[in-house]
Design a protein around this motif. Sequence first.
Motif, PDB file in Angstrom:
ATOM      1  N   LYS A  49       0.832  -1.193   0.000  1.00 39.03           N
ATOM      2  CA  LYS A  49       0.000   0.000   0.000  1.00 39.03           C
ATOM      3  C   LYS A  49       0.876   1.256   0.000  1.00 39.03           C
ATOM      4  O   LYS A  49       1.955   1.277   0.591  1.00 39.03           O
ATOM      5  CB  LYS A  49      -0.922   0.018   1.226  1.00 39.03           C
ATOM      6  N   LEU A  50       0.381   2.292  -0.668  1.00 37.34           N
ATOM      7  CA  LEU A  50       1.098   3.563  -0.703  1.00 37.34           C
ATOM      8  C   LEU A  50       1.281   4.097   0.716  1.00 37.34           C
ATOM      9  O   LEU A  50       0.360   4.028   1.542  1.00 37.34           O
ATOM     10  CB  LEU A  50       0.314   4.576  -1.532  1.00 37.34           C
ATOM     11  N   ILE A  51       2.463   4.614   0.996  1.00 34.01           N
ATOM     12  CA  ILE A  51       2.706   5.269   2.277  1.00 34.01           C
ATOM     13  C   ILE A  51       2.139   6.682   2.168  1.00 34.01           C
ATOM     14  O   ILE A  51       2.808   7.614   1.706  1.00 34.01           O
ATOM     15  CB  ILE A  51       4.207   5.292   2.622  1.00 34.01           C
ATOM     16  N   GLU A  52       0.901   6.845   2.567  1.00 27.01           N
ATOM     17  CA  GLU A  52       0.188   8.104   2.357  1.00 27.01           C
ATOM     18  C   GLU A  52       0.828   9.270   3.104  1.00 27.01           C
ATOM     19  O   GLU A  52       0.728  10.425   2.674  1.00 27.01           O
ATOM     20  CB  GLU A  52      -1.278   7.956   2.786  1.00 27.01           C
ATOM     21  N   GLY A  53       1.507   8.961   4.202  1.00 21.28           N
ATOM     22  CA  GLY A  53       2.109  10.030   4.983  1.00 21.28           C
ATOM     23  C   GLY A  53       3.105  10.862   4.199  1.00 21.28           C
ATOM     24  O   GLY A  53       3.247  12.067   4.442  1.00 21.28           O
ATOM     25  N   ILE A  54       3.819  10.217   3.261  1.00 20.16           N
ATOM     26  CA  ILE A  54       4.798  10.946   2.456  1.00 20.16           C
ATOM     27  C   ILE A  54       4.135  12.101   1.733  1.00 20.16           C
ATOM     28  O   ILE A  54       4.748  13.155   1.501  1.00 20.16           O
ATOM     29  CB  ILE A  54       5.478   9.991   1.451  1.00 20.16           C
ATOM     30  N   PHE A  55       2.871  11.934   1.382  1.00 24.85           N
ATOM     31  CA  PHE A  55       2.156  12.922   0.584  1.00 24.85           C
ATOM     32  C   PHE A  55       1.313  13.854   1.452  1.00 24.85           C
ATOM     33  O   PHE A  55       0.472  14.594   0.953  1.00 24.85           O
ATOM     34  CB  PHE A  55       1.333  12.202  -0.472  1.00 24.85           C
ATOM     35  N   LYS A  56       1.596  13.819   2.752  1.00 22.75           N
ATOM     36  CA  LYS A  56       0.967  14.747   3.688  1.00 22.75           C
ATOM     37  C   LYS A  56       2.017  15.551   4.454  1.00 22.75           C
ATOM     38  O   LYS A  56       1.675  16.263   5.397  1.00 22.75           O
ATOM     39  CB  LYS A  56       0.084  13.967   4.665  1.00 22.75           C
ATOM     40  N   GLY A  57       3.285  15.381   4.051  1.00 17.77           N
ATOM     41  CA  GLY A  57       4.362  16.119   4.701  1.00 17.77           C
ATOM     42  C   GLY A  57       5.199  15.297   5.649  1.00 17.77           C
ATOM     43  O   GLY A  57       6.111  15.829   6.290  1.00 17.77           O
ATOM     44  N   GLU A  58       4.925  14.005   5.756  1.00 21.57           N
ATOM     45  CA  GLU A  58       5.742  13.129   6.609  1.00 21.57           C
ATOM     46  C   GLU A  58       6.882  12.586   5.753  1.00 21.57           C
ATOM     47  O   GLU A  58       6.831  11.482   5.229  1.00 21.57           O
ATOM     48  CB  GLU A  58       4.870  12.007   7.178  1.00 21.57           C
ATOM     49  N   THR A  59       7.905  13.385   5.617  1.00 20.62           N
ATOM     50  CA  THR A  59       8.976  13.095   4.674  1.00 20.62           C
ATOM     51  C   THR A  59       9.769  11.861   5.067  1.00 20.62           C
ATOM     52  O   THR A  59       9.848  11.490   6.240  1.00 20.62           O
ATOM     53  CB  THR A  59       9.934  14.297   4.559  1.00 20.62           C
ATOM     54  N   ILE A  60      10.384  11.222   4.044  1.00 22.67           N
ATOM     55  CA  ILE A  60      11.148   9.998   4.272  1.00 22.67           C
ATOM     56  C   ILE A  60      12.364  10.263   5.141  1.00 22.67           C
ATOM     57  O   ILE A  60      12.708   9.477   6.021  1.00 22.67           O
ATOM     58  CB  ILE A  60      11.573   9.389   2.916  1.00 22.67           C
ATOM     59  N   ASN A  61      13.034  11.365   4.857  1.00 18.07           N
ATOM     60  CA  ASN A  61      14.179  11.735   5.698  1.00 18.07           C
ATOM     61  C   ASN A  61      14.012  13.196   6.109  1.00 18.07           C
ATOM     62  O   ASN A  61      13.009  13.829   5.815  1.00 18.07           O
ATOM     63  CB  ASN A  61      15.508  11.477   4.994  1.00 18.07           C
ATOM     64  N   THR A  62      15.001  13.730   6.820  1.00 13.93           N
ATOM     65  CA  THR A  62      14.862  15.055   7.418  1.00 13.93           C
ATOM     66  C   THR A  62      15.046  16.158   6.376  1.00 13.93           C
ATOM     67  O   THR A  62      16.118  16.277   5.779  1.00 13.93           O
ATOM     68  CB  THR A  62      15.893  15.246   8.544  1.00 13.93           C
ATOM     69  N   PRO A  63      14.038  16.987   6.157  1.00 10.48           N
ATOM     70  CA  PRO A  63      14.199  18.125   5.254  1.00 10.48           C
ATOM     71  C   PRO A  63      14.772  19.328   5.999  1.00 10.48           C
ATOM     72  O   PRO A  63      14.729  19.393   7.236  1.00 10.48           O
ATOM     73  CB  PRO A  63      12.758  18.412   4.816  1.00 10.48           C
ATOM     74  N   SER A  64      15.285  20.277   5.242  1.00 16.56           N
ATOM     75  CA  SER A  64      15.699  21.548   5.835  1.00 16.56           C
ATOM     76  C   SER A  64      14.481  22.441   5.977  1.00 16.56           C
ATOM     77  O   SER A  64      13.869  22.827   4.981  1.00 16.56           O
ATOM     78  CB  SER A  64      16.739  22.240   4.941  1.00 16.56           C
ATOM     79  N   MET A  65      14.132  22.786   7.189  1.00 16.80           N
ATOM     80  CA  MET A  65      12.968  23.641   7.393  1.00 16.80           C
ATOM     81  C   MET A  65      13.232  25.070   6.922  1.00 16.80           C
ATOM     82  O   MET A  65      12.294  25.808   6.610  1.00 16.80           O
ATOM     83  CB  MET A  65      12.527  23.621   8.852  1.00 16.80           C
ATOM     84  N   LEU A  66      14.500  25.445   6.846  1.00 19.23           N
ATOM     85  CA  LEU A  66      14.825  26.754   6.269  1.00 19.23           C
ATOM     86  C   LEU A  66      14.524  26.749   4.772  1.00 19.23           C
ATOM     87  O   LEU A  66      13.974  27.719   4.238  1.00 19.23           O
ATOM     88  CB  LEU A  66      16.297  27.092   6.525  1.00 19.23           C
ATOM     89  N   CYS A  67      14.882  25.650   4.092  1.00 18.12           N
ATOM     90  CA  CYS A  67      14.576  25.538   2.666  1.00 18.12           C
ATOM     91  C   CYS A  67      13.072  25.460   2.426  1.00 18.12           C
ATOM     92  O   CYS A  67      12.561  26.009   1.440  1.00 18.12           O
ATOM     93  CB  CYS A  67      15.262  24.305   2.077  1.00 18.12           C
TER      94      CYS A  67
END
Length: 392
Positions: free
Chosen positions: A236-254
């Motif tokens: 099943k698709l990991i729906e969280g990825i498409f709600k902002g639950e990123t796979i790894n840590t994003p830069s919040m400044l970016c």
Amino acid sequence: MTKLTVKPDVRPANPNFSSGPCAKRPGWSLDQLGDAPLGRSHRAKPGKAKLAEAIALTRKVLQVPEGYRIGIVPASDTGAVEMALWSLLGARGVDMLAWESFGSGWVTDVIKQLRLDNARTLEAPYGQLPDLSAVNFSNDVVFTWNGTTSGVRVPDGDWIPADRDGLTICDATSAAFAQDLPFDKLDVVTFSWQKVLGGEAAHGVLILSPRAVDRLESHTPAWPLPKIFRLTKGGKLIEGIFKGETINTPSMLCVEDYLDALKWADGLGGLEALRGRADANLKVLADWVAATGWVDFLAADPATRSNTSVCLKVIDPEVQALAADAQAAFAKGIVSTLDGEGVAHDIGAYRDAPSGLRIWAGATIETSDLAALTAWLDWAYQSEKAKLAQAA
């Protein structure tokens, strides 16, 4: 062409014409990013809210249909494309379209890394497109919408049938927010923030149609997938990825910088306004090329000329008569001269492309800056011609 004997009086207010990372939006400053939740987890409420807002604004400004998933993923557009290739291909044959370096890179990945023996390559030299009528849509199809290193784009989506059997996987990194993307013809769309909106590098965006999601949930690749490529769990698709639950840590400044650019774009009038700015910028360069004898577009067909990554070649017969390395040196001389003057930075052709110039004309570029640049291009060209005459 009017011969210039002195340097032009008017300089571009912003000399940044790089094709990636691209110029920041007009009026940008670091002070406008003060709301970034720095030092906080991206999984805390403030971080998740920012990521969800970025996804929602992307949908609004880019006009992504409801039902299409939008995910923020690692490793810029490259990461987004690789996720699609490794996760989706292998279920049927694939047609790979390539007419510049990035499209050729995807061919290499599919042929040499995934080693798909049912892959077919349709190629064209820099400045042209492959025969789009020869594409087999019973296969999956992988292509760039806008060839960043050649300045050649597909003219529209009419060549893609609505009743196709395979998926269309589109690298749209230098097209998104400046060109029309017919999402009903596209199953996967990828881009990075650093292009048309002038965001910071290292993050990509992956957009999936319902057909692409069906493929993900019904097809298991024959090869192992690293963690940062995994879009499904238990079939099943990991729906969280498409709600902002990123796979790894994003830069919040970016992320905050991307939000700033999206809000600027939305305030201008959204996609139509962004496209209008890029089209106006292309017209400035097209009018100059039409009135100038020493330069022409690398894209042979006006219908396929990019309004973002504008690639130009030197057509002066005296320069074309030189050896290839001398022609390249001539173009690099123009680039170096303007860089040294602080008039235009990073306008050389891509390293794998034919020698010439590559000028970014996307929505964050002001038309007045491009108009000022054209006079400086003529002046730098004449300076290089004078050096040739002295050497002779």
